[in-house]
Design a protein around this motif. Structure first.
Motif, PDB file in Angstrom:
ATOM      1  N   GLU A   1      12.949  17.126   6.526  1.00 21.70           N
ATOM      2  CA  GLU A   1      12.590  15.973   7.352  1.00 21.70           C
ATOM      3  C   GLU A   1      11.302  15.320   6.857  1.00 21.70           C
ATOM      4  O   GLU A   1      11.208  14.089   6.823  1.00 21.70           O
ATOM      5  N   LEU A   2      10.314  16.124   6.440  1.00 25.30           N
ATOM      6  CA  LEU A   2       9.077  15.561   5.895  1.00 25.30           C
ATOM      7  C   LEU A   2       9.371  14.696   4.673  1.00 25.30           C
ATOM      8  O   LEU A   2       8.847  13.578   4.541  1.00 25.30           O
ATOM      9  N   MET A   3      10.204  15.222   3.778  1.00 25.32           N
ATOM     10  CA  MET A   3      10.552  14.478   2.570  1.00 25.32           C
ATOM     11  C   MET A   3      11.308  13.195   2.930  1.00 25.32           C
ATOM     12  O   MET A   3      11.020  12.115   2.404  1.00 25.32           O
ATOM     13  N   THR A   4      12.270  13.318   3.851  1.00 30.93           N
ATOM     14  CA  THR A   4      13.100  12.169   4.217  1.00 30.93           C
ATOM     15  C   THR A   4      12.279  11.067   4.875  1.00 30.93           C
ATOM     16  O   THR A   4      12.439   9.881   4.566  1.00 30.93           O
ATOM     17  N   LEU A   5      11.385  11.447   5.790  1.00 34.17           N
ATOM     18  CA  LEU A   5      10.571  10.446   6.479  1.00 34.17           C
ATOM     19  C   LEU A   5       9.693   9.677   5.498  1.00 34.17           C
ATOM     20  O   LEU A   5       9.572   8.451   5.589  1.00 34.17           O
ATOM     21  N   TRP A   6       9.073  10.384   4.562  1.00 37.62           N
ATOM     22  CA  TRP A   6       8.203   9.706   3.590  1.00 37.62           C
ATOM     23  C   TRP A   6       9.030   8.792   2.684  1.00 37.62           C
ATOM     24  O   TRP A   6       8.658   7.633   2.437  1.00 37.62           O
ATOM     25  N   LEU A   7      10.175   9.296   2.199  1.00 34.43           N
ATOM     26  CA  LEU A   7      11.011   8.482   1.311  1.00 34.43           C
ATOM     27  C   LEU A   7      11.547   7.248   2.030  1.00 34.43           C
ATOM     28  O   LEU A   7      11.544   6.143   1.476  1.00 34.43           O
ATOM     29  N   ASP A   8      12.021   7.413   3.271  1.00 32.99           N
ATOM     30  CA  ASP A   8      12.558   6.269   4.010  1.00 32.99           C
ATOM     31  C   ASP A   8      11.495   5.193   4.198  1.00 32.99           C
ATOM     32  O   ASP A   8      11.771   3.992   4.065  1.00 32.99           O
ATOM     33  N   ALA A   9      10.274   5.631   4.502  1.00 32.56           N
ATOM     34  CA  ALA A   9       9.187   4.664   4.702  1.00 32.56           C
ATOM     35  C   ALA A   9       8.873   3.917   3.406  1.00 32.56           C
ATOM     36  O   ALA A   9       8.660   2.696   3.410  1.00 32.56           O
ATOM     37  N   GLU A  10       8.856   4.632   2.294  1.00 33.92           N
ATOM     38  CA  GLU A  10       8.533   3.982   1.021  1.00 33.92           C
ATOM     39  C   GLU A  10       9.664   3.061   0.555  1.00 33.92           C
ATOM     40  O   GLU A  10       9.411   1.984   0.015  1.00 33.92           O
TER      41      GLU A  10
ATOM     42  N   GLU B   1       0.817  -1.214   0.000  1.00 29.93           N
ATOM     43  CA  GLU B   1       0.000   0.000   0.000  1.00 29.93           C
ATOM     44  C   GLU B   1       0.848   1.260   0.000  1.00 29.93           C
ATOM     45  O   GLU B   1       1.782   1.410   0.784  1.00 29.93           O
ATOM     46  N   LEU B   2       0.532   2.178  -0.892  1.00 28.13           N
ATOM     47  CA  LEU B   2       1.228   3.452  -1.004  1.00 28.13           C
ATOM     48  C   LEU B   2       0.657   4.456   0.000  1.00 28.13           C
ATOM     49  O   LEU B   2      -0.565   4.545   0.176  1.00 28.13           O
ATOM     50  N   ASP B   3       1.539   5.208   0.652  1.00 29.27           N
ATOM     51  CA  ASP B   3       1.098   6.304   1.527  1.00 29.27           C
ATOM     52  C   ASP B   3       0.767   7.500   0.643  1.00 29.27           C
ATOM     53  O   ASP B   3       1.516   8.471   0.551  1.00 29.27           O
ATOM     54  N   ARG B   4      -0.406   7.420   0.002  1.00 29.65           N
ATOM     55  CA  ARG B   4      -0.802   8.466  -0.942  1.00 29.65           C
ATOM     56  C   ARG B   4      -1.084   9.783  -0.223  1.00 29.65           C
ATOM     57  O   ARG B   4      -0.757  10.867  -0.739  1.00 29.65           O
ATOM     58  N   GLU B   5      -1.652   9.672   0.966  1.00 26.74           N
ATOM     59  CA  GLU B   5      -1.973  10.896   1.706  1.00 26.74           C
ATOM     60  C   GLU B   5      -0.697  11.657   2.061  1.00 26.74           C
ATOM     61  O   GLU B   5      -0.632  12.884   1.914  1.00 26.74           O
ATOM     62  N   GLY B   6       0.332  10.925   2.521  1.00 24.04           N
ATOM     63  CA  GLY B   6       1.593  11.571   2.850  1.00 24.04           C
ATOM     64  C   GLY B   6       2.225  12.210   1.629  1.00 24.04           C
ATOM     65  O   GLY B   6       2.822  13.290   1.719  1.00 24.04           O
ATOM     66  N   PHE B   7       2.086  11.546   0.474  1.00 23.68           N
ATOM     67  CA  PHE B   7       2.637  12.123  -0.750  1.00 23.68           C
ATOM     68  C   PHE B   7       1.907  13.405  -1.118  1.00 23.68           C
ATOM     69  O   PHE B   7       2.534  14.441  -1.393  1.00 23.68           O
ATOM     70  N   ASP B   8       0.566  13.339  -1.127  1.00 20.84           N
ATOM     71  CA  ASP B   8      -0.228  14.502  -1.556  1.00 20.84           C
ATOM     72  C   ASP B   8      -0.048  15.694  -0.626  1.00 20.84           C
ATOM     73  O   ASP B   8       0.050  16.841  -1.085  1.00 20.84           O
ATOM     74  N   GLN B   9       0.023  15.433   0.689  1.00 28.22           N
ATOM     75  CA  GLN B   9       0.068  16.529   1.652  1.00 28.22           C
ATOM     76  C   GLN B   9       1.482  17.090   1.856  1.00 28.22           C
ATOM     77  O   GLN B   9       1.645  18.294   2.049  1.00 28.22           O
ATOM     78  N   ASN B  10       2.499  16.232   1.809  1.00 27.15           N
ATOM     79  CA  ASN B  10       3.838  16.668   2.192  1.00 27.15           C
ATOM     80  C   ASN B  10       4.850  16.690   1.055  1.00 27.15           C
ATOM     81  O   ASN B  10       5.644  17.626   0.937  1.00 27.15           O
ATOM     82  N   VAL B  11       4.835  15.645   0.223  1.00 24.35           N
ATOM     83  CA  VAL B  11       5.897  15.491  -0.760  1.00 24.35           C
ATOM     84  C   VAL B  11       5.618  16.262  -2.040  1.00 24.35           C
ATOM     85  O   VAL B  11       6.470  17.020  -2.535  1.00 24.35           O
TER      86      VAL B  11
END
Length: 758
Positions: A99-108, A24-34
């Motif tokens: 940090e927002l970008m890094t956290l999302w990328l690390d998780a993905e 599952e993709l964290d689409r919400e995190g992508f749309d809101q932060n990335v």
């Protein structure tokens, strides 16, 4: 090569293409932060109107795990983590935004790793140390073992004993730094060797003023050599026995030297060619190093002889400063023999072996660009194990052009290689890349096959099959596997897998006691290790039955090892397959010194260690870990100091907490008792014990040692009630009653090795 082995490896390779489950993709995190950050800081250069480096982030596929833009996300992650992007002259993200970008990328990317482990058998991992070495050597065509061996060694899987499990092969910042420093060290060394400085002397001896001797070091007198015992004769000179002539050269670097001389001598003679320098114009001391000797045949006709020498002979002093360098030609013939020298040619700083593989000197300027571009393309495809775009090639060719401003072509090309080798695409295996599903299947098969069978990058033929989309076809796959197993590079697989599966490192951890075993010399260990490799190679690459590893009518030995084992009739240093009968008690892994020494304490045989090794490595049935509070050996037992190590250990097993495990282990180890701790056969057990100390007043005498011989106890009873009497009986029992256990253990480990997971 046997058909079953090819089919087995084909099965392993095919498992790389098994169906994948979606994560599952964290689409919400992508749309809101990335996505907002990409639009704010990246879209200006990588958006709808402009796509620098052919990268566009306003339409990037957010699915890092199974989407088509994994490679682009790698670029984003690297740029953000290093601070490379945005450029310094552009608005910069705040620390919170980074940090927002890094956290999302690390998780993905963590999901991508899990996805790889679940669907491709652990598809994303870094290179092991030995894979890094072989990959660099195959790509750069130079030896890199010295540098790579300084890197920390991998741990081993508790389940399989293997080192290439993806769960173990993540990379920390210090580890990555060590890897990158190794790459820099290797390429720096190659750059130094690739520097080409024309340095030639074509000496027509007739034109040289050799009478009287003058120093060639004086300005404007570089054609006036230093001489000793030299006289003019016609066009040339005569050098007396022990005499020499020095000819000036402008500089020295640690590359190859090519020398030729035109000489004649009435009798056989020897010419020594040396290179040297005078410390300075005011310091007459000299440093002279012999490059080699030339044997001159007797005769009245002038003949030309050549000599090449390499930089290993030179000290670092030869590359320091602008010193008066010279080549010295010396008549080293014993006795009063004269040598006639008419011409001398010298070409130095010529590393043809290296530069010929980079940018040959004989290419004209127009041809160099095409040559270099092709070299980068081939290197890029091999190093990344996938095709590259024209834009990607342009990017790396741009590095070459910028490097060319300050470096010669061969060195500039090495700058490009360095950049490629420092990319994650080289360090990590299993990266999906920006490929279609069919391309991924074929290229990942090529990568998996190459790193399984060669421990290195695919060659051009394997990549060509992947490019044509043919590699996933079983008929093509069979042909490639057969070819790869015949290639000498598959010895790497044999040796690394054998070391990990059979725990051969224990051999190096044991020091054989020379008091007990004066016949044993430490170099024999290397021969025993080689014996193990040859036995495994005979099965894996030559197609011999796998059960030969348990019981065989042959051994692999050379003269030295055969002599130690008591095998007669073997001559020479080369290893060969030698037939033996049961009277010699050899054949199969169980009787090899590698494991007999490795599972001893160097003084005594160790039935428990040998039993654990047999149960774990051979029968795929490892005993449980010992309990936490194992009591020490009880030295209060009567006659303790007269007992063998095994007797002491067996007394220890009577402890209630130890009995259940030892009932499973010890019966496997006892039949080995005819082999001592040096791996030699014995009929009795030698026991050396220390006698009671004797004193005279306050003066203590040297300790007295006593030797005694005990009968061999080699009979054991397995838990199922089967009696085993010695090693031959044990081997026969394993082949007859446990071939499936052996097969399952071997197959599981080969699969684990090929799929990078337990």
């Amino acid at each position: 090569m046997t058909r079953p082995l090819v089919l087995f490896v084909t099965l392993i390779a095919s498992m790389a293409g098994m169906a994948r489950a979606d994560l599952e993709l964290d689409r919400e995190g992508f749309d809101q932060n990335v996505a907002p950050l990409l639009q704010k800081y990246c879209a200006g250069c990588h958006g709808e109107e402009k796509q620098k480096a052919d990268l566009r982030f306003d339409t990037i596929d957010p699915d890092v795990v199974t989407g088509e833009d994994f490679g682009k996300w790698e670029d984003v992650r690297e740029a953000f983590n290093t601070g490379e992007m945005p450029p310094e002259d552009e608005p910069q993200p705040t620390d919170a935004e980074r940090e927002l970008m890094t956290l999302w990328l690390d998780a993905e990317f963590k999901k991508a790793k899990q996805y790889g482990q679940a669907n491709l058998g652990g598809s994303i991992r870094r290179l092991t140390r030995y894979e890094l070495r072989y990959a660099l050597e195959d790509l750069l065509m130079v030896s890199v073992g010295e540098e790579v061996n300084r890197l920390p060694e991998e741990g081993t899987s508790l389940e399989t004993g293997l080192k290439n499990s993806s769960q173990l092969l993540m990379i920390s910042s210090p580890h990555l730094e060590a890897y990158l420093n190794t790459i820099l060290s290797i390429t720096d060394r190659m750059k130094e060797a690739a520097v080409f400085v024309p340095n030639e002397v074509h000496a027509d001896i007739e034109s040289l003023n050799v009478n009287p001797p003058e120093s060639f070091a004086d300005e404007g007198k570089k054609n006036k050599p230093a001489v000793s015992q030299v006289e003019r004769e016609g066009k040339g000179v005569v050098i007396e026995s022990g005499g020499y002539i020095d000819l000036a050269i402008s500089s020295v670097s640690k590359c190859r030297f090519d020398t030729s001389i035109s000489v004649k001598s009435e009798s056989a003679a020897t010419v020594e060619v040396s290179i040297g320098f005078q410390y300075s114009d005011v310091d007459p001391r000299q440093n002279v190093v012999n490059l080699g000797a030339i044997a001159i045949e007797p005769g009245e006709e002038l003949r030309t002889y050549s000599l090449s020498s390499y930089p290993e002979v030179l000290t670092d002093e030869f590359t320091k400063g602008d010193r008066p360098f010279f080549i010295r030609i010396t008549n080293k013939t014993k006795g009063a023999k004269d040598l006639y020298l008419e011409a001398f040619n010298y070409r130095g700083n010529v590393n043809t072996d290296l530069t010929a593989t980079l940018v040959p000197h004989d290419l004209d300027e127009a041809a160099v660009e095409s040559h270099v571009r092709q070299k980068i393309s081939i290197f890029l495809t091999k190093a990344f194990r996938r095709p590259h775009s024209e834009e990607e090639l342009d990017k790396f060719f741009g590095i070459y052009e910028r490097s060319l401003e300050s470096e010669p072509p061969a060195v500039a090309l090495l700058s490009v290689y360095r950049e490629i080798l420092c990319r994650p695409d080289f360090f990590y295996l299993g990266l999906p890349g920006d490929l279609t599903e069919e391309e991924k299947t074929n290229y990942q098969l090529a990568e998996r096959l190459a790193f399984t069978l060669w421990c290195s990058v695919p060659d051009e033929e394997l990549l060509q099959a992947a490019e044509e989309g043919q590699l996933a076809k079983s008929s093509v796959l069979d042909i490639q596997i057969e070819r790869m197993l015949k290639d000498e590079r598959s010895r790497r697989w044999v040796e690394n897998f054998a070391d990990q599966w059979l725990q051969t490192s224990q051999l190096g951890n044991v020091a054989v006691d020379s008091n007990y075993y004066p016949r044993f010399k430490d170099p024999i260990k290397d021969l025993m290790h080689r014996e193990t490799y040859e036995a495994v190679n005979d099965v894996f690459r030559n197609g011999s039955p796998a059960l030969d590893l348990l019981k065989a009518d042959h051994v692999f030995v050379n003269q030295t090892l055969a002599g130690f084992y008591g095998i007669k009739g073997v001559r020479g240093d080369e290893f060969r397959k030698v037939e033996v009968d049961e009277k010699l008690h050899r054949g199969g892994l169980l009787t090899q010194g590698t494991f007999l020494i490795g599972n001893s304490d160097g003084m005594n045989s160790h039935a428990i260690l040998r039993g654990v090794w047999l149960a774990e490595a051979i029968l795929h049935d490892p005993p449980p870990d010992p309990p936490a509070n194992v009591p020490p050996l009880d030295d209060s037992i009567p006659g303790f100091d007269k007992m063998t190590l095994n007797d002491k250990l067996f007394a220890h097993r009577d402890n209630e907490g130890c009995r259940s495990c030892h009932q499973k282990i010890d019966p496997w180890g006892i039949p080995f008792e005819n082999f001592d701790a040096s791996g030699a056969w014995r009929e009795k057990v030698l026991l050396i014990s220390k006698a009671a100390d004797q004193t005279e007043g306050k003066k203590r005498k040297k300790p007295v040692f006593e030797k005694s011989y005990l009968e061999i106890e080699r009979e054991s009873t397995l838990r199922n009630g089967t009696a085993i009497d010695g090693i031959e009986h044990l081997k026969e029992y394993l082949v007859t009653h446990h071939p499936r256990d052996f097969a399952e253990g071997l197959v599981e480990r080969v699969l684990a090795y090929a799929l990078w997971r337990d």
